[in-house]
Structures are given as structure tokens and as C-alpha cells.
Design an enzyme around this catalytic site. Sequence first.
Site, PDB file in Angstrom:
ATOM      1  CB  ILE A 111      -2.443   6.592  10.788  1.00 45.79           C
ATOM      2  CG1 ILE A 111      -3.423   6.581  11.963  1.00 45.79           C
ATOM      3  CG2 ILE A 111      -1.041   6.306  11.273  1.00 45.79           C
ATOM      4  CD1 ILE A 111      -3.417   5.265  12.737  1.00 45.79           C
ATOM      5  CG  ASP A 112      -3.947   7.293   5.300  1.00 45.62           C
ATOM      6  OD1 ASP A 112      -3.494   8.444   5.396  1.00 45.62           O
ATOM      7  OD2 ASP A 112      -3.431   6.407   4.600  1.00 45.62           O
TER       8      ASP A 112
END
Length: 296
Positions: free
Chosen positions: A130-131
Site C-alpha cells: 500500500i502507498d
Amino acid sequence: MLYENEEQIRIDIYLKEQTEYTRSKLEKAFKEGSILVNDVQVKKSYLLKKGDRIVLPVLKEKEFSLEPVNLHLEIVYEDEDVIVVNKPNKLVVHPAPGNYTNTLVNGLLYHSKNLSQVNGEFRPGIVHRIDADTTGLLMVAKNDQAHLSLAKQLEEKTTKRKYIALVWGVIHEDTALIDAPIGRDRNDRKKMAVIDLNAKKAITHIKVLKRLKNVTLIEAVLETGRTHQIRVHMDYIGHPVVNDPVYGRRRIIDDTGQCLHAKELGFIHPKTGEEMHFEAELPPCFVNILSKFENE
């Protein structure tokens, strides 16, 4: 490293985007024939296919060492096969250009000596990402068998991933399905975009949780898992994620991170076959921004 995408892409372009090595060093390695795909030397124009295994023996220079770092990770669950982490804001998942230390991987190496090696030495244990500015739940594999099982579940779309996002504007529909292919932005290779050429199918289901004066709180469920999928899709329909530094159309409130949180995660345990389900509450950075709009 294993190439897991469905689209074909030149190996030199992929390695430039996904590794820490410079263009000149990659060029030299291709000329020397030291980059292998499935144990065979390839040219830089080789088109990667799903399942290709890439080996970079010459490029493993000691430009930096992957050292364990005590990051005090929030471990939601752990056994001998998997770890579930609640990732905080601003924590990069694995080393990349500009972020060689203090990543989630560094913290995992401090926390556990057992991590899968399927994705190579710089991404031990990492099944999905995930970012950096996204918070929430992430599953990590402690051995290769668990990794392959979890990766297969992601590929077959049997994992459950539910996000909470605060987006700009008021969404009038209670629910919506966004079916729009995502690929590399033609003008900026670091960004993704809804595009037809060299794109992958991308589907996001959204549900409105709360409407406020200038924003909407939504639930987003991923049917596919493309890079920046929720951020790209919400921007595409005119409701970018609040505080998104890339797709948020420069409407930044503060530097605490974008209002996107991986709230729920579900998968089948790779060894026991048990259905696993986890939830993580909204982090303070998200709650603080949400409260500003609730108090307007």
C-alpha cells in the site's frame, strides 16, 4: 524477482521503475549479459510476461545494506506463517530510490528472522503493497509457501480488502461501481491513469458512508489490485482523495498524509485453511482531517 503483472512491458523499463539501479548500470548489465529471465540471458528489449523470474546477479552491489531497524511496528496478528501489520502513515513498504532505510521491510527484518524470499532480497515477506501515505492493514509472508498461497489468493481475487476514504465533493449515489482500466500515465511514468493502451482491468466498488458539506466519506472495496487504484479511480470520476499529493489536484490540507485507510483485510490462512479477518480503526491523521469537515 518475480514479474506478476499481466501486461507485457520491456524489461529495461520495468527494472528502471522497480529497482534502485540507475539507467547506466542497467545498460552495462544488459551488454554484459548478466541479467537473466528464467535462467536465460535477455536483451533490454525483452517483453516481460507474467510468471517470468528475473535475476540480477551483477547488480547486487553494496550501494546500501538492508539493515534491521526497530520501528515499533503495530503487529495485529502473527504466527509461524503470516504477519498482519497496521502500517502507519508515511512509512514506505520496501526500499526504493530515495528510501533505502527505515522502510517497513527494515522494521520486519528487526521483528522477525523468518521472511519469504519470493520477491527478492530487497522485498522479503512483501506479498502486496500500500502507498506510503496510505495507512492500514498489510499481510506479510514468513516463508515462501505462505507467500505463494497469499499471492495466488490475490491473483484469484479471493482476498477481502476494504478501504475507507475521504474524497472531495458530494457523491449523490449511495453506491457505485467504477470499471475503468488503469495503466502508466503517458506523460508521467511515475503516475497511473485510466487509459486504454497497455492497461489492466480495474474495478472498484464504492459505498457512501457520510456526506458532508464539501467532502464524502466512502467505503471502497477492491475487486482488482492495481497500483494506486482507488486514488486513480476517484480522481477519474471527479472525487479525488482528500490530501492526495499526486492525484488530489493540489488541494492539500496538511502534510499528515492522504485520507485513505486499509480498514479490513481477509484471507484464507495458507496452512490451516482458516478464514482470517482483521480490522484497523482510522488513524489520528485521518480522524483529524475528517473532524475539520464535520465541524464546518
